[in-house]
Design a protein around this motif. Structure first.
Motif, mmCIF file in Angstrom:
data_model
loop_
_atom_site.group_PDB
_atom_site.id
_atom_site.type_symbol
_atom_site.label_atom_id
_atom_site.label_comp_id
_atom_site.label_asym_id
_atom_site.label_seq_id
_atom_site.Cartn_x
_atom_site.Cartn_y
_atom_site.Cartn_z
ATOM 1 N N THR B 108 0.415 -1.293 -0.105
ATOM 2 C CA THR B 108 0.243 0.438 -0.316
ATOM 3 C C THR B 108 0.684 1.151 -0.231
ATOM 4 O O THR B 108 0.446 2.221 -0.680
ATOM 5 C CB THR B 108 -0.743 0.007 0.969
ATOM 6 O OG1 THR B 108 -1.713 -0.667 1.337
ATOM 7 C CG2 THR B 108 -1.727 1.172 1.064
ATOM 8 N N ILE B 109 1.622 1.133 0.672
ATOM 9 C CA ILE B 109 3.218 2.079 0.706
ATOM 10 C C ILE B 109 3.369 2.586 -0.165
ATOM 11 O O ILE B 109 3.325 3.638 -0.771
ATOM 12 C CB ILE B 109 3.567 2.552 1.993
ATOM 13 C CG1 ILE B 109 2.893 2.260 3.592
ATOM 14 C CG2 ILE B 109 5.116 2.977 1.842
ATOM 15 C CD1 ILE B 109 3.776 1.755 4.907
ATOM 16 N N PHE B 110 4.046 1.926 -1.063
ATOM 17 C CA PHE B 110 4.804 1.649 -2.052
ATOM 18 C C PHE B 110 3.673 2.542 -3.568
ATOM 19 O O PHE B 110 4.467 2.951 -4.393
ATOM 20 C CB PHE B 110 5.594 0.405 -2.369
ATOM 21 C CG PHE B 110 7.043 0.237 -1.926
ATOM 22 C CD1 PHE B 110 7.978 1.524 -0.986
ATOM 23 C CD2 PHE B 110 6.827 -0.546 -1.957
ATOM 24 C CE1 PHE B 110 8.858 1.427 -0.053
ATOM 25 C CE2 PHE B 110 7.448 -1.088 0.091
ATOM 26 C CZ PHE B 110 9.066 0.078 0.203
ATOM 27 N N PHE B 111 2.837 2.260 -2.985
ATOM 28 C CA PHE B 111 2.061 2.471 -3.920
ATOM 29 C C PHE B 111 1.104 3.519 -4.366
ATOM 30 O O PHE B 111 0.729 4.661 -4.981
ATOM 31 C CB PHE B 111 0.606 0.810 -4.508
ATOM 32 C CG PHE B 111 -0.239 1.431 -5.576
ATOM 33 C CD1 PHE B 111 0.419 1.637 -6.957
ATOM 34 C CD2 PHE B 111 -1.054 2.160 -5.332
ATOM 35 C CE1 PHE B 111 -0.816 1.008 -8.141
ATOM 36 C CE2 PHE B 111 -1.998 2.260 -6.982
ATOM 37 C CZ PHE B 111 -1.341 2.248 -7.580
ATOM 38 N N MET B 112 0.996 4.371 -2.884
ATOM 39 C CA MET B 112 0.421 5.512 -2.932
ATOM 40 C C MET B 112 0.920 6.866 -3.517
ATOM 41 O O MET B 112 -0.132 7.369 -4.101
ATOM 42 C CB MET B 112 0.509 5.449 -0.882
ATOM 43 C CG MET B 112 -0.418 6.635 -1.056
ATOM 44 S SD MET B 112 -1.185 6.632 1.065
ATOM 45 C CE MET B 112 0.601 7.304 1.998
ATOM 46 N N PRO B 113 1.947 6.868 -3.854
ATOM 47 C CA PRO B 113 2.671 8.799 -4.083
ATOM 48 C C PRO B 113 1.563 8.553 -6.031
ATOM 49 O O PRO B 113 1.191 9.101 -5.841
ATOM 50 C CB PRO B 113 3.677 8.602 -4.471
ATOM 51 C CG PRO B 113 4.281 7.167 -3.888
ATOM 52 C CD PRO B 113 3.433 6.510 -3.109
ATOM 53 N N ASN B 114 1.351 7.015 -6.686
ATOM 54 C CA ASN B 114 0.801 7.236 -7.146
ATOM 55 C C ASN B 114 -0.986 7.510 -8.297
ATOM 56 O O ASN B 114 -1.137 7.872 -9.150
ATOM 57 C CB ASN B 114 1.318 5.318 -8.420
ATOM 58 C CG ASN B 114 1.029 5.544 -9.955
ATOM 59 O OD1 ASN B 114 -0.332 5.462 -10.283
ATOM 60 N ND2 ASN B 114 2.142 5.267 -10.418
ATOM 61 N N VAL B 115 -1.022 7.551 -6.715
ATOM 62 C CA VAL B 115 -2.809 7.960 -6.874
ATOM 63 C C VAL B 115 -2.370 9.767 -6.823
ATOM 64 O O VAL B 115 -4.083 9.576 -7.219
ATOM 65 C CB VAL B 115 -3.679 7.863 -5.664
ATOM 66 C CG1 VAL B 115 -3.869 5.908 -6.311
ATOM 67 C CG2 VAL B 115 -3.486 7.945 -4.425
ATOM 68 N N ILE B 116 -1.447 10.116 -7.133
ATOM 69 C CA ILE B 116 -1.914 11.663 -6.472
ATOM 70 C C ILE B 116 -1.288 11.878 -8.119
ATOM 71 O O ILE B 116 -0.236 11.668 -8.542
ATOM 72 C CB ILE B 116 -0.584 12.041 -5.758
ATOM 73 C CG1 ILE B 116 -0.863 11.365 -4.307
ATOM 74 C CG2 ILE B 116 -0.910 13.563 -5.591
ATOM 75 C CD1 ILE B 116 -0.364 11.581 -3.400
ATOM 76 N N GLY B 117 -1.853 13.378 -8.260
ATOM 77 C CA GLY B 117 -1.139 13.216 -9.862
ATOM 78 C C GLY B 117 -0.395 14.224 -9.680
ATOM 79 O O GLY B 117 0.168 14.729 -8.921
ATOM 80 N N LEU B 119 1.005 16.746 -11.317
ATOM 81 C CA LEU B 119 0.849 17.820 -11.151
ATOM 82 C C LEU B 119 1.092 18.502 -9.382
ATOM 83 O O LEU B 119 2.223 19.297 -9.175
ATOM 84 C CB LEU B 119 -0.455 18.984 -11.435
ATOM 85 C CG LEU B 119 0.493 20.628 -11.345
ATOM 86 C CD1 LEU B 119 0.463 20.639 -12.753
ATOM 87 C CD2 LEU B 119 -1.902 21.377 -10.858
ATOM 88 N N LEU B 120 0.630 17.700 -8.735
ATOM 89 C CA LEU B 120 0.295 17.489 -7.306
ATOM 90 C C LEU B 120 1.878 17.402 -6.467
ATOM 91 O O LEU B 120 2.562 17.893 -5.888
ATOM 92 C CB LEU B 120 -0.735 17.884 -6.955
ATOM 93 C CG LEU B 120 -2.045 18.646 -6.918
ATOM 94 C CD1 LEU B 120 -2.475 18.281 -7.832
ATOM 95 C CD2 LEU B 120 -2.386 18.215 -5.188
ATOM 96 N N TRP B 166 9.942 8.083 -8.323
ATOM 97 C CA TRP B 166 8.828 7.853 -6.382
ATOM 98 C C TRP B 166 7.425 7.280 -6.483
ATOM 99 O O TRP B 166 6.642 6.479 -6.284
ATOM 100 C CB TRP B 166 9.184 9.179 -5.350
ATOM 101 C CG TRP B 166 8.376 9.004 -4.587
ATOM 102 C CD1 TRP B 166 8.703 7.944 -3.304
ATOM 103 C CD2 TRP B 166 7.081 10.069 -3.839
ATOM 104 N NE1 TRP B 166 7.754 8.638 -2.525
ATOM 105 C CE2 TRP B 166 7.109 9.721 -2.671
ATOM 106 C CE3 TRP B 166 6.430 10.817 -4.570
ATOM 107 C CZ2 TRP B 166 6.291 10.074 -2.014
ATOM 108 C CZ3 TRP B 166 5.165 11.790 -4.024
ATOM 109 C CH2 TRP B 166 4.569 10.963 -3.242
ATOM 110 N N ALA B 169 7.335 3.697 -9.216
ATOM 111 C CA ALA B 169 7.754 1.741 -9.186
ATOM 112 C C ALA B 169 6.632 1.059 -8.256
ATOM 113 O O ALA B 169 6.743 0.436 -8.799
ATOM 114 C CB ALA B 169 9.504 2.152 -8.238
ATOM 115 N N TYR B 171 3.055 1.280 -9.549
ATOM 116 C CA TYR B 171 2.362 0.523 -9.900
ATOM 117 C C TYR B 171 3.344 0.107 -10.605
ATOM 118 O O TYR B 171 2.853 -1.496 -10.932
ATOM 119 C CB TYR B 171 2.452 2.071 -10.927
ATOM 120 C CG TYR B 171 1.384 1.898 -11.981
ATOM 121 C CD1 TYR B 171 0.080 2.729 -11.804
ATOM 122 C CD2 TYR B 171 1.280 0.788 -13.061
ATOM 123 C CE1 TYR B 171 -1.098 2.504 -12.213
ATOM 124 C CE2 TYR B 171 0.164 1.112 -13.408
ATOM 125 C CZ TYR B 171 -1.798 1.193 -13.598
ATOM 126 O OH TYR B 171 -2.146 1.327 -14.132
#
Lengths: 278, 293
Positions: B108-117, B119-120, B166, B169, B171
């Motif tokens: 879950t932690i490693f995937f999390m950055p991917n849900v943020i767009g 731009l942000l 970051w 990876a 995904y």
């Protein structure tokens, strides 16, 4: 590959190392949150430290300056309407193309698949012209129509692969029992497609929710801004005012993080299913 | 027309019509128009675009330094970003398919950055590079953190690479995990009993069997990094001195900032051809190395 279930000493070391790596992965979130509740002075002196006092009023100011509720609402409307319409029209198209593989439909399907390699930047300039000719500029509906066009190839491709695996016998039985072709689709096939429906909706949600470029070209009015455009506009005005910018960023990422944590099981499954087909 | 035929005709329209209509309006027509505009001088406002033949293309190929810089940046970035993101994604997947107690939380932690767009993410990292790294550098005295992050051409390049890794990876990790869990266990156990080392098992059994995932992951990473725009825009705006301007950002600036729509569409056409060539070449190359278990 889940190898040998035994928990060995080596596994313990691996576990420890991985936890450490995960913590490093989380550091950006730490910085983001901790500094979003500091006063501007504290933030400048030491941005790594835990806040001495929590300045929650940063959030209140960011909330009103970015017109957060409005942006959240726009993002929600665009994402939900685009997703529901996309899932409906592309599942219908894919179903028809699989069950009636006429030459016309085969060519059409090839076109949809081929279009998946076209980068958005390759069509965006004339697209602006087309969108304004059709009088769809500055309208949420116009933006949704764009997403229907851009989302269709991938969604049809995924549904197409799925319908091929659905046995046709059930449909024939339903037809014999007097079901109309539309009844067959909505009562028999639609429920069967649910797993792929979830995958398609999740992949489209992540993309549409976070998209910046397309909405920035189509929507110019401030009251129509989605979260990414509102954030960008905000940064244009308040460069380097991190005590406002960081809470705005936290607010911006919060909805999608909550969505992810609530739906993570389906999101991970959806990505796996989507990648196997893709 | 008899009734059966007209009912088929109606069904075809109801089922396939809507998607086809939107697809034609949003992709097919703009794509065709783009081909036409790329041979014109057009400012986006005038109704009449002036036909200039191959002028745009010769300008881009011969004397557009900014496009050349952007193209070179994109190539370097793609090569490094794709290799690094895939290696890290694979390593995370490899270790997270071992029986760790915390593996679900770690995934879950490693995937999390991917849900943020993107731009942000770019804005978040801008703060971390400028303020966060400086603070870590001050307390630890590590020179890595005291570099002029985003301030000069080399660190700005690597800054974007770091954020890209970051973000992506996790995904890629998910795809590698799904592929790794499908590697038959008896095969691995047999190799272990035969005395194969871990490296041998990885190289001769696991890697060949997960080639389909490698194909997908390379394809995704290549198209993400080639099309990179959001991250670029919010993290560095292409700076310093245009050194981190991606091709996508260059096309955008040409059309919407410089108002040279004709030139922009010509760049977009070249961009499309390159993306299509590179990705199809890659898919063909890695597909030929796929084997059945």
């Amino acid at each position: 590959m889940e190898t040998s279930k035994r928990y060995r000493a080596g596994t313990w070391v691996t576990e420890l190392v991985m936890i450490l790596v995960a913590l490093i992965f989380l550091v950006p979130f730490y910085f983001l949150f901790v500094n979003s509740v500091k006063s501007f002075g504290d933030l400048l002196t030491d941005s790594a430290a835990w806040p001495q006092t929590f300045v929650w009023s940063n959030y209140a100011r960011a909330w009103s300056i970015t017109r957060f509720p409005e942006a959240l609402w726009n993002s929600l409307v665009v994402t939900v309407i685009s997703n529901l319409s996309l899932a409906l029209i592309s599942s219908m198209a894919a179903y028809r193309m699989v069950r009636h593989p006429t030459r016309y439909n085969r060519v059409l399907f090839t076109l949809f698949v081929a279009a998946m390699v076209i980068p958005f930047q390759s069509v965006m300039i004339p697209l602006v012209k087309v969108v304004s000719t059709l009088d769809l500029m500055n309208s949420i509906g116009g933006l949704v129509i764009c997403y229907l066009g851009f989302g269709a190839p991938m969604s049809i491709f995924l549904f197409h692969g799925f319908v091929k695996g659905v046995p046709v016998e059930v449909e024939e039985a339903a037809t014999v029992d007097g079901c109309t072709p539309y009844g067959v689709f909505f009562r028999i096939v639609y429920p069967l497609m649910l797993p792929m429906m979830v995958t398609v909706i999740i992949l489209n949600t992540l993309w549409i929710w976070n998209d910046y470029l397309l909405p920035s070209l189509v929507l110019q009015k401030a009251e129509l801004r989605t979260i990414p455009i509102a954030t960008y506009a905000f940064f244009g005005q308040y460069t380097k005012q991190w005590d406002l910018a960081l809470p705005a960023l936290v607010l911006g990422i919060l909805p999608v993080i909550v969505f992810f944590l609530a739906m993570q099981k389906y999101i991970i499954q959806g990505i796996m299913a989507g990648s196997v087909k893709g | 027309m008899n009734r059966a035929k007209s009912s088929q005709w109606l069904q075809q329209w109801i089922f396939v019509g809507p998607s086809t209509l939107f697809f034609v309006i949003i992709i097919v027509i703009p794509f065709m128009l783009g081909m036409y505009y790329s041979f014109t001088e057009w400012n986006g406002v005038a109704n009449q675009a002036k036909w200039v033949g191959l002028d745009n293309f010769s300008h881009i190929l011969l004397d557009d330094d900014k496009f050349r810089t952007a193209f070179w940046f994109t190539v370097r970035f793609t090569v490094i970003g794709v290799v690094a993101a895939n290696m890290i994604g694979f390593l995370l997947a490899y270790f997270l398919t071992k029986p760790l107690k915390t593996k679900n939380m770690l995934r879950t932690i490693f995937f999390m950055p991917n849900v943020i767009g993107g731009l942000l993410l770019g804005f978040i990292w801008q703060f971390i590079f400028v303020k966060g790294f400086a603070a870590i550098g001050e307390s630890t005295d590590l020179s890595f953190f005291n570099l002029p992050w985003l301030g000069d051409e080399i660190t700005a390049f690597w800054g974007i690479v770091i954020v890209f890794i970051w973000q992506t990876a996790g995904y890629l990790m998910v795809i590698y995990i799904s592929s790794l869990t499908n590697v038959p266990r008896d095969m691995l156990e047999a190799a272990e009993i035969d005395g194969a080392s871990r490296m041998q098992i990885l190289r001769s059994i696991i890697l060949p069997l997960i080639m389909p995932a490698v194909t997908v992951c390379l394809f995704l990473a290549i198209s993400w990094s080639f099309k990179m725009f959001d991250l670029n825009l919010s993290l560095t705006k292409g700076g310093p001195f245009g050194s981190t301007e991606s091709v996508a950002l260059n096309i955008y600036n040409e059309a919407f900032v410089n108002n040279r729509y004709g030139l922009g569409t010509a760049k977009a056409l070249i961009f499309f051809i390159i993306v299509a060539l590179v990705t199809s070449l890659q898919v063909r190359l890695t597909k030929s190395r796929e084997v059945e278990a």
